[in-house]
Design an enzyme around this catalytic site. Structure first.
Site, PDB file in Angstrom:
ATOM      1  CB  SER A  46      -0.926   0.006   1.214  1.00 42.09           C
ATOM      2  OG  SER A  46      -0.193  -0.216   2.412  1.00 42.09           O
ATOM      3  CG  ASP A  84       2.110  -6.699   1.238  1.00 40.93           C
ATOM      4  OD1 ASP A  84       1.607  -7.823   1.362  1.00 40.93           O
ATOM      5  OD2 ASP A  84       1.433  -5.645   1.284  1.00 40.93           O
ATOM      6  CD  GLU A 181      -8.090  -5.289   0.767  1.00 40.65           C
ATOM      7  OE1 GLU A 181      -8.287  -4.092   0.452  1.00 40.65           O
ATOM      8  OE2 GLU A 181      -6.993  -5.857   0.653  1.00 40.65           O
TER       9      GLU A 181
END
Length: 263
Positions: A46, A84, A181
């Protein structure tokens, strides 16, 4: 301070105690989050949108994640850090081994990859090589071009069953953590109760074992925040109180409420 481990997270699930996690990208915020009581952080791709200013996570590289992981580790030596694996960094098992090694050497305790049961071999081989894996399912930002946008997943019975089946297969392959998510609350509850490993939700209702938010969403910095986000800074007026309120509301089950969830 005692380091936070996977065993601690499994014990929280066993005791049905919810826990809060958050994204972090630098030493200063990592230290602040730790001081307020957050012991699990994600160095998320992100950062491509929140830090680098892109319109998706796709431009983020392994080197970017490695740099930010080192920064977060410097600010929070005892936290459990999930890093990530960015777009196309785990397309083959060989790529996964090399890139996971970079992130683990940078200070991560676990790597996160996006996908379904096609990842089983990769998860199995990483686990065999001492790399704990979190699998990200549901809305997968790296697959935004395939999914046709940022849409809720698992709303019909067939796709919901597919998500559940994939989650079970990935747990059997050796996944140690699952992140869901943008899936309906009912499905997230079903998956959480089925799996033995901890399940963290974002836009997945309040029935998962833990919650995660992008720090910019939690602090009201994002210009157009997603439905599941809540601006805790607006309620408190200062960052430290905002983080504490986030933790309290996650642990009590107040957040996320129905207005932050999907049916």
């Amino acid at each position: 301070m005692k380091p936070t481990t996977l065993s601690d997270l499994r014990q929280l699930k066993k005791e049905k105690r919810k826990f809060a996690t958050i994204t972090a990208y630098d030493a200063s915020f990592a230290r602040l989050f730790t001081e307020q009581g957050i012991n699990v952080m994600l160095i998320g791709d992100s950062l491509g949108m929140t830090v680098q200013g892109f319109d998706s996570t796709l431009p983020v590289t392994v080197e970017d994640i490695s740099y930010h992981t080192r920064s977060v580790r410097a600010g929070s030596p005892h936290a459990f850090l999930i890093a990530d694996m960015p777009f196309m960094s785990y397309a083959t098992p060989e790529q996964s081994f090399d890139n996971a090694a970079v992130l683990m050497r940078s200070g991560a305790n676990m790597v996160k990859i996006e996908g379904g049961d096609w990842l089983c071999d990769t998860v199995r081989m990483l686990a065999e090589r001492a790399v704990p894996v979190c699998v990200h399912m549901g809305l997968m930002p790296q697959s935004v071009n395939v999914l046709g946008g940022y849409k809720v997943q698992g709303r019909d019975e067939a796709s919901a069953q597919k998500l559940l089946n994939d989650a079970i297969a990935l747990e059997k392959a050796g996944a140690q953590l699952l992140l869901l998510e943008c899936v309906p609350t009912k499905l997230a509850k079903r998956i959480t109760e089925t799996l033995e490993i901890p399940v963290i939700g974002i836009g997945a209702g309040n029935m998962t074992d833990g919650q995660i938010l992008v720090m910019h969403d939690a602090l009201g910095i994002t210009a157009k925040a997603p439905k599941f986000a809540k601006d805790f800074l607006k309620e408190t007026g200062n960052i430290r109180d905002a983080v504490r309120l986030y933790i309290e509301q996650v642990e009590s089950g107040i957040y996320p409420g129905q207005e932050h969830s999907f049916k």
